[in-house]
Scaffold this active site. Structure first.
Site, short mmCIF file in Angstrom:
data_model
loop_
_atom_site.label_atom_id
_atom_site.label_comp_id
_atom_site.label_asym_id
_atom_site.label_seq_id
_atom_site.Cartn_x
_atom_site.Cartn_y
_atom_site.Cartn_z
N TYR A 78 0.95 -1.28 0.14
CA TYR A 78 0.11 0.00 0.06
C TYR A 78 0.92 1.35 -0.12
O TYR A 78 0.77 2.22 -0.66
CB TYR A 78 -0.77 -0.12 1.23
CG TYR A 78 -2.04 1.05 1.11
CD1 TYR A 78 -3.22 0.98 0.56
CD2 TYR A 78 -1.62 2.44 1.64
CE1 TYR A 78 -4.18 1.85 0.25
CE2 TYR A 78 -2.74 3.37 1.37
CZ TYR A 78 -3.80 3.12 0.84
OH TYR A 78 -4.71 4.27 0.72
N PHE A 130 -7.47 21.40 -25.01
CA PHE A 130 -7.77 20.04 -25.23
C PHE A 130 -9.07 19.85 -24.46
O PHE A 130 -9.30 20.57 -23.25
CB PHE A 130 -6.62 19.10 -24.61
CG PHE A 130 -6.80 17.77 -24.91
CD1 PHE A 130 -7.04 17.14 -26.09
CD2 PHE A 130 -7.55 16.97 -23.76
CE1 PHE A 130 -7.53 16.01 -26.32
CE2 PHE A 130 -7.78 15.59 -23.92
CZ PHE A 130 -8.05 15.23 -25.09
N THR A 131 -9.95 18.79 -24.69
CA THR A 131 -11.12 18.89 -24.06
C THR A 131 -11.14 18.52 -22.48
O THR A 131 -11.84 19.41 -22.09
CB THR A 131 -11.89 17.50 -24.69
OG1 THR A 131 -10.86 16.47 -24.57
CG2 THR A 131 -12.28 17.89 -26.11
N LYS A 264 0.01 7.53 -23.53
CA LYS A 264 0.49 8.05 -24.72
C LYS A 264 2.21 7.83 -24.98
O LYS A 264 2.48 6.59 -25.18
CB LYS A 264 0.23 9.54 -25.18
CG LYS A 264 -1.23 9.86 -25.64
CD LYS A 264 -2.11 9.96 -24.30
CE LYS A 264 -3.54 10.51 -24.64
NZ LYS A 264 -4.17 10.43 -23.53
N ARG A 388 -13.32 15.48 -34.21
CA ARG A 388 -12.84 16.41 -33.53
C ARG A 388 -13.39 17.70 -34.20
O ARG A 388 -12.43 18.25 -34.92
CB ARG A 388 -11.38 16.35 -33.50
CG ARG A 388 -10.65 15.24 -32.86
CD ARG A 388 -10.61 15.49 -31.44
NE ARG A 388 -11.61 15.23 -30.63
CZ ARG A 388 -11.64 14.63 -29.08
NH1 ARG A 388 -10.16 14.62 -28.67
NH2 ARG A 388 -12.60 14.75 -28.52
N PHE A 455 -19.06 14.71 -26.38
CA PHE A 455 -18.51 13.86 -27.66
C PHE A 455 -18.48 12.36 -27.36
O PHE A 455 -18.54 11.54 -27.87
CB PHE A 455 -17.18 14.38 -28.26
CG PHE A 455 -16.30 14.37 -27.14
CD1 PHE A 455 -16.04 15.70 -26.46
CD2 PHE A 455 -15.21 13.32 -26.95
CE1 PHE A 455 -15.16 15.78 -25.67
CE2 PHE A 455 -14.36 13.35 -25.96
CZ PHE A 455 -14.21 14.60 -25.12
N1 F0G Z 1 -3.72 16.15 -22.66
C1 F0G Z 1 -3.85 15.69 -23.64
C2 F0G Z 1 -2.83 16.48 -24.92
C3 F0G Z 1 -4.42 14.75 -24.08
O1 F0G Z 1 -4.33 14.32 -25.59
C4 F0G Z 1 -5.22 13.71 -23.16
C5 F0G Z 1 -6.00 12.71 -23.60
C6 F0G Z 1 -5.12 14.19 -21.92
C7 F0G Z 1 -4.63 15.53 -21.48
C8 F0G Z 1 -6.06 13.63 -20.83
O2 F0G Z 1 -5.26 12.74 -20.34
O3 F0G Z 1 -7.15 10.59 -21.05
O4 F0G Z 1 -4.83 10.25 -19.78
O5 F0G Z 1 -7.07 11.62 -18.95
N2 F0G Z 1 -6.18 12.39 -24.78
C9 F0G Z 1 -6.83 11.09 -25.19
C10 F0G Z 1 -6.96 11.24 -26.77
C11 F0G Z 1 -8.17 10.90 -24.80
O6 F0G Z 1 -7.51 10.26 -27.45
O7 F0G Z 1 -6.28 12.20 -27.33
P1 F0G Z 1 -6.18 10.98 -20.17
#
Ligand code: F0G
Length: 463
Positions: A78, A130-131, A264, A388, A455
């Site tokens: 833990y 970014f979303t 990534k 997108r 989305f």
């Molecule tokens: N920042 C960037 C530039 C991203 O591309 C993502 C995720 C995140 C933050 C958030 O990270 O998913 O680990 O919580 N991108 C994915 C995509 C979802 O498909 O581009 P996460």
């Protein structure tokens, strides 16, 4: 036998395949049914109904034999897991940040840092949104302001660093609202929503200098930072002889801190990082992580996940690995060009972004051209991409109206070390088929819209 002159030498991936995962072939009728059930949203398809999955490069990568071996030596204590300390050492080594908190994925780190740094009524300038990043900034009380260069909003502009910040836009915001209302400038690289476009080191240095002058912090979404470092090496004067490791370290040195979605660059299936030079911010994050993620030595991860991340970090900076990864995206782009299919230029780091406005000019933006195109490609071949455009952009929190982004794109994202060149050929041929029949395609109507990040779960019907 006569010797043929070799015009160009090909490259190949610096690995071979040891384990394979079978994929299911489907018929057009199967896909019609699956698409309808999924409300024409590729996020709602069952993975087993997908043939070639280019939805995302997030958590979909193939781990190496070394990473899998690491999974067997997880220290699942833990507190104080050995894997955590190995990972922390590598955070220091590759990102150059002394302090580190693990998180289960990128948005968990975004949540923590937004809550720590942002006050109600603040502004966060960023090189395009970014979303999840923007949503966490908004939920913490800030207004996001896009300060990316204009070129980034033009799919045909071939600027080599479309991820650059426009200092004039940044300065305009600072003079309008005052530096005190801007807790930090947020830079990502390469910029996902702009088409996987990098920023240059020159631009980063200028932004860092500007921020220093104005006493504004600079934070880094380093989710695909190695790809940005690769582009700097390939495109920017003075960096050709530096290693990706050196360039990454230099990039990070200009920031107070950073977050990473480890799903990534690090080529793992789950994981996130929050790292900083600021001890006070670190202490706040270390305290916050126990509320939302888990103890500060595992942050919502298993020990084995942290081991795979630490190994992945050593692999992410290998030049041949990144070259093959980006080389695959380039290959796809060059094949699409042969059919005259419109997509964002220059070819991005992690994905091809089809230009849905050009592809389907007869469909108005509020009939969701990119959503429609992603559905049509799936229907043709089972290849899954992602919208997108207007759906991803969501609604303005103040007016409640759709945001109308200039870029209306379908992203074909390449998981690392997963697909072969033949998969790319099949993908390109399917898109070419849809392109041939594009005039017959009609748009979509939204029939269900969730409040946040619509989305992911929105549903559509054919018009
Ligand atoms: N920042 C960037 C530039 C991203 O591309 C993502 C995720 C995140 C933050 C958030 O990270 O998913 O680990 O919580 N991108 C994915 C995509 C979802 O498909 O581009 P996460």
């Amino acid at each position: 036998m006569a010797k043929k002159k070799i015009l160009k030498r090909s490259w190949a991936e610096p690995f071979k395949i040891k384990v394979v995962e079978p994929i299911k072939m489907t018929t057009r009728a199967d896909r019609e049914k699956a698409a309808k059930e999924a409300g024409y949203n590729t996020f709602l398809l069952k993975s087993e109904d997908v043939y070639i999955d280019l939805l995302t490069d997030s958590g979909t990568n193939a781990m190496s034999d070394r990473q899998w071996a690491g999974m067997m030596i997880g220290d699942e204590a833990y507190a104080g897991s050995r894997n955590f300390y190995y990972l922390w050492d590598n955070v220091k080594k590759f990102y150059g940040m002394p302090y580190f908190v693990p998180a289960h994925q990128g948005r968990a780190a975004e949540h923590m840092i937004s809550q720590i740094l942002i006050k109600q009524g603040d502004y966060i300038p960023g090189n395009m949104y970014f979303t999840t990043t923007r949503l966490h900034q908004e939920l913490a009380g800030a207004t996001f302001v896009d300060v990316i260069i204009d070129e980034a909003h033009d799919p045909l502009n071939e600027h080599p660093f479309k991820g650059n910040v426009d200092i004039k836009k940044l300065d305009k915001l600072v003079s309008e609202v005052g530096a005190k209302k801007i807790p930090y400038v947020c830079m990502a690289g390469p910029v996902n929503m702009a088409g996987g476009q990098p920023f240059s080191m020159k631009n980063l240095k200028e932004v860092a200098q500007y921020c220093k002058q104005k006493k504004i912090k600079l934070w880094f979404d380093a989710t695909r930072a190695c790809e940005n470092a690769y582009f700097i090496k390939e495109r920017e004067k003075g960096y050709a002889n530096k290693t990706v490791t050196q360039i990454l370290k230099e990039m990070c040195s200009y920031f107070e801190g950073l977050w990473v979605s480890a799903k990534k660059d690090l080529m793992v299936n789950i994981g996130g990082i929050l790292a900083t030079k600021n001890k006070k911010v670190f202490e706040q994050a270390r305290n916050m992580v126990v509320v939302y993620e888990g103890l500060h030595t595992y942050g919502g991860l298993a020990g084995r996940d942290m081991e795979a991340m630490a190994v992945g970090m050593e692999e992410m900076v290998e030049y041949d690995n990144i070259k093959a990864r980006i080389g695959q995206v380039e290959y796809c782009g060059h094949q699409l060009e042969k059919y005259g299919i419109p997509f964002v230029k220059p070819i991005g780091g992690h994905a091809i972004f089809l230009d849905a406005k050009k592809f389907l000019p007869h469909i108005k933006q509020d009939q969701f051209p990119a959503q429609t195109l992603a559905a049509e490609i799936y229907l043709d071949s089972g290849v899954r991409g992602m919208e997108r455009g207007i759906v991803s952009a969501g609604r303005d929190p103040e007016t409640g109206k759709h945001r109308y982004p200039k870029l209306e794109l379908v992203r074909l994202t390449f998981p690392r070390r997963v697909y072969t060149q033949a998969h790319i050929d099949v993908t390109v041929e399917s898109i070419a088929e849809v392109y041939d029949n594009r005039k017959k395609i009609k748009g979509l109507k939204m029939i269900y819209e969730p409040k946040y990040l619509r989305f992911f779960q929105g549903r559509f019907e054919r018009i």
